[in-house]
Design a protein around this motif. Structure first.
Motif, PDB file in Angstrom:
ATOM      1  N   MET A   5     -41.980 -20.817  25.711  1.00 48.37           N
ATOM      2  CA  MET A   5     -42.021 -19.462  25.174  1.00 48.37           C
ATOM      3  C   MET A   5     -40.646 -19.109  24.598  1.00 48.37           C
ATOM      4  O   MET A   5     -39.628 -19.327  25.239  1.00 48.37           O
ATOM      5  N   ALA A   6     -40.618 -18.592  23.412  1.00 50.03           N
ATOM      6  CA  ALA A   6     -39.369 -18.214  22.767  1.00 50.03           C
ATOM      7  C   ALA A   6     -38.971 -16.803  23.196  1.00 50.03           C
ATOM      8  O   ALA A   6     -39.830 -15.931  23.346  1.00 50.03           O
ATOM      9  N   MET A   7     -37.691 -16.610  23.384  1.00 49.34           N
ATOM     10  CA  MET A   7     -37.189 -15.280  23.744  1.00 49.34           C
ATOM     11  C   MET A   7     -37.530 -14.262  22.665  1.00 49.34           C
ATOM     12  O   MET A   7     -37.709 -13.089  22.964  1.00 49.34           O
ATOM     13  N   ASN A   8     -37.641 -14.722  21.409  1.00 54.24           N
ATOM     14  CA  ASN A   8     -37.928 -13.808  20.300  1.00 54.24           C
ATOM     15  C   ASN A   8     -39.294 -13.149  20.421  1.00 54.24           C
ATOM     16  O   ASN A   8     -39.551 -12.143  19.778  1.00 54.24           O
ATOM     17  N   SER A   9     -40.178 -13.723  21.238  1.00 53.19           N
ATOM     18  CA  SER A   9     -41.477 -13.087  21.437  1.00 53.19           C
ATOM     19  C   SER A   9     -41.394 -11.920  22.426  1.00 53.19           C
ATOM     20  O   SER A   9     -42.294 -11.100  22.505  1.00 53.19           O
ATOM     21  N   ILE A  10     -40.271 -11.844  23.157  1.00 50.32           N
ATOM     22  CA  ILE A  10     -40.071 -10.785  24.144  1.00 50.32           C
ATOM     23  C   ILE A  10     -38.975  -9.817  23.695  1.00 50.32           C
ATOM     24  O   ILE A  10     -39.074  -8.616  23.873  1.00 50.32           O
ATOM     25  N   LEU A  11     -37.918 -10.386  23.088  1.00 51.38           N
ATOM     26  CA  LEU A  11     -36.728  -9.613  22.725  1.00 51.38           C
ATOM     27  C   LEU A  11     -36.454  -9.707  21.230  1.00 51.38           C
ATOM     28  O   LEU A  11     -36.858 -10.662  20.573  1.00 51.38           O
ATOM     29  N   ASN A  12     -35.715  -8.767  20.720  1.00 49.31           N
ATOM     30  CA  ASN A  12     -35.343  -8.730  19.308  1.00 49.31           C
ATOM     31  C   ASN A  12     -34.243  -9.762  19.031  1.00 49.31           C
ATOM     32  O   ASN A  12     -33.198  -9.752  19.675  1.00 49.31           O
ATOM     33  N   ALA A  13     -34.476 -10.631  18.069  1.00 51.31           N
ATOM     34  CA  ALA A  13     -33.534 -11.714  17.740  1.00 51.31           C
ATOM     35  C   ALA A  13     -32.168 -11.172  17.309  1.00 51.31           C
ATOM     36  O   ALA A  13     -31.132 -11.754  17.654  1.00 51.31           O
ATOM     37  N   ASP A  14     -32.148 -10.073  16.567  1.00 48.29           N
ATOM     38  CA  ASP A  14     -30.871  -9.491  16.133  1.00 48.29           C
ATOM     39  C   ASP A  14     -30.057  -8.985  17.327  1.00 48.29           C
ATOM     40  O   ASP A  14     -28.836  -9.143  17.372  1.00 48.29           O
ATOM     41  N   ASN A  15     -30.753  -8.389  18.297  1.00 48.70           N
ATOM     42  CA  ASN A  15     -30.054  -7.915  19.503  1.00 48.70           C
ATOM     43  C   ASN A  15     -29.477  -9.086  20.286  1.00 48.70           C
ATOM     44  O   ASN A  15     -28.369  -8.993  20.822  1.00 48.70           O
ATOM     45  N   ILE A  16     -30.223 -10.169  20.367  1.00 50.59           N
ATOM     46  CA  ILE A  16     -29.737 -11.356  21.076  1.00 50.59           C
ATOM     47  C   ILE A  16     -28.481 -11.883  20.377  1.00 50.59           C
ATOM     48  O   ILE A  16     -27.466 -12.164  21.030  1.00 50.59           O
ATOM     49  N   LYS A  17     -28.526 -11.994  19.056  1.00 50.93           N
ATOM     50  CA  LYS A  17     -27.371 -12.499  18.301  1.00 50.93           C
ATOM     51  C   LYS A  17     -26.152 -11.619  18.506  1.00 50.93           C
ATOM     52  O   LYS A  17     -25.049 -12.109  18.752  1.00 50.93           O
ATOM     53  N   LYS A  18     -26.328 -10.309  18.423  1.00 51.71           N
ATOM     54  CA  LYS A  18     -25.211  -9.375  18.621  1.00 51.71           C
ATOM     55  C   LYS A  18     -24.614  -9.518  20.014  1.00 51.71           C
ATOM     56  O   LYS A  18     -23.396  -9.504  20.189  1.00 51.71           O
ATOM     57  N   ALA A  19     -25.471  -9.664  21.015  1.00 50.88           N
ATOM     58  CA  ALA A  19     -24.993  -9.800  22.391  1.00 50.88           C
ATOM     59  C   ALA A  19     -24.241 -11.120  22.577  1.00 50.88           C
ATOM     60  O   ALA A  19     -23.193 -11.152  23.212  1.00 50.88           O
ATOM     61  N   LEU A  20     -24.779 -12.198  22.024  1.00 52.83           N
ATOM     62  CA  LEU A  20     -24.096 -13.484  22.134  1.00 52.83           C
ATOM     63  C   LEU A  20     -22.738 -13.438  21.440  1.00 52.83           C
ATOM     64  O   LEU A  20     -21.760 -13.975  21.954  1.00 52.83           O
ATOM     65  N   ASP A  21     -22.679 -12.785  20.293  1.00 51.86           N
ATOM     66  CA  ASP A  21     -21.403 -12.635  19.581  1.00 51.86           C
ATOM     67  C   ASP A  21     -20.411 -11.806  20.393  1.00 51.86           C
ATOM     68  O   ASP A  21     -19.219 -12.100  20.426  1.00 51.86           O
ATOM     69  N   ALA A  22     -20.905 -10.780  21.063  1.00 48.29           N
ATOM     70  CA  ALA A  22     -20.039  -9.907  21.856  1.00 48.29           C
ATOM     71  C   ALA A  22     -19.402 -10.639  23.038  1.00 48.29           C
ATOM     72  O   ALA A  22     -18.304 -10.276  23.472  1.00 48.29           O
ATOM     73  N   PHE A  23     -20.089 -11.663  23.526  1.00 50.61           N
ATOM     74  CA  PHE A  23     -19.580 -12.403  24.690  1.00 50.61           C
ATOM     75  C   PHE A  23     -19.239 -13.845  24.325  1.00 50.61           C
ATOM     76  O   PHE A  23     -19.317 -14.747  25.165  1.00 50.61           O
ATOM     77  N   ALA A  24     -18.814 -14.058  23.080  1.00 53.53           N
ATOM     78  CA  ALA A  24     -18.522 -15.407  22.594  1.00 53.53           C
ATOM     79  C   ALA A  24     -17.260 -16.005  23.213  1.00 53.53           C
ATOM     80  O   ALA A  24     -17.115 -17.219  23.289  1.00 53.53           O
ATOM     81  N   VAL A  25     -16.361 -15.169  23.685  1.00 57.21           N
ATOM     82  CA  VAL A  25     -15.098 -15.638  24.252  1.00 57.21           C
ATOM     83  C   VAL A  25     -15.288 -15.959  25.734  1.00 57.21           C
ATOM     84  O   VAL A  25     -15.931 -15.208  26.468  1.00 57.21           O
ATOM     85  N   ALA A  26     -14.714 -17.072  26.160  1.00 60.24           N
ATOM     86  CA  ALA A  26     -14.803 -17.488  27.566  1.00 60.24           C
ATOM     87  C   ALA A  26     -14.313 -16.372  28.486  1.00 60.24           C
ATOM     88  O   ALA A  26     -13.348 -15.662  28.167  1.00 60.24           O
ATOM     89  N   ASP A  27     -14.969 -16.232  29.623  1.00 57.40           N
ATOM     90  CA  ASP A  27     -14.658 -15.244  30.653  1.00 57.40           C
ATOM     91  C   ASP A  27     -14.837 -13.800  30.194  1.00 57.40           C
ATOM     92  O   ASP A  27     -14.244 -12.884  30.744  1.00 57.40           O
ATOM     93  N   SER A  28     -15.689 -13.584  29.178  1.00 53.50           N
ATOM     94  CA  SER A  28     -15.972 -12.221  28.722  1.00 53.50           C
ATOM     95  C   SER A  28     -17.372 -11.763  29.127  1.00 53.50           C
ATOM     96  O   SER A  28     -17.714 -10.598  28.944  1.00 53.50           O
ATOM     97  N   PHE A  29     -18.188 -12.660  29.685  1.00 52.12           N
ATOM     98  CA  PHE A  29     -19.586 -12.348  29.969  1.00 52.12           C
ATOM     99  C   PHE A  29     -19.723 -11.308  31.066  1.00 52.12           C
ATOM    100  O   PHE A  29     -19.119 -11.409  32.132  1.00 52.12           O
TER     101      PHE A  29
END
Length: 109
Positions: free
Chosen positions: A1-25
């Motif tokens: 099952m793809a996360m995109n079927s549950i969550l918005n792909a743009d929101n996922i991308k923005k969140a991943l970008d926001a925590f792209a730096v190590a120890d920022s999660f």
């Protein structure tokens, strides 16, 4: 099952970008940014099953390292420090792994 079927792909991308730096999660901010916090318990369970890579019924520490890749293939690995903080926040019964109910509770915090 793809996360995109549950969550918005743009929101996922923005969140991943926001925590792209190590120890920022930060799991609370991440779950909020991707919209998981507002999903039904059934949807949160579906996300859990994707993250439970070995289908053991638990997300173990080793699986937590790759949790961001569960949301998108280009997600980074969590650092050991981030993994331990994430596990500690969710593992309410102290068994060293996250069960589905613990995961739902963590997401809804």
């Amino acid at each position: 099952m793809a996360m995109n079927s549950i969550l918005n792909a743009d929101n996922i991308k923005k969140a991943l970008d926001a925590f792209a730096v190590a120890d920022s999660f930060d799991h609370k901010s991440f779950f909020d940014m991707i919209g998981l916090k507002n999903k039904s318990p059934d949807d949160v369970k579906k996300v859990f099953t994707v993250l439970d890579a070995d289908n053991s019924g638990y997300i173990e520490e080793e699986e937590l390292k790759f949790v961001l890749k569960g949301f998108a293939k280009d997600g980074r690995d969590l650092t050991d420090k981030e993994t331990k903080i994430f596990l500690h926040a969710a593992d309410k019964d102290g068994d060293g792994k996250i069960g589905v109910e613990e995961f739902i509770a963590l997401v809804k915090e």
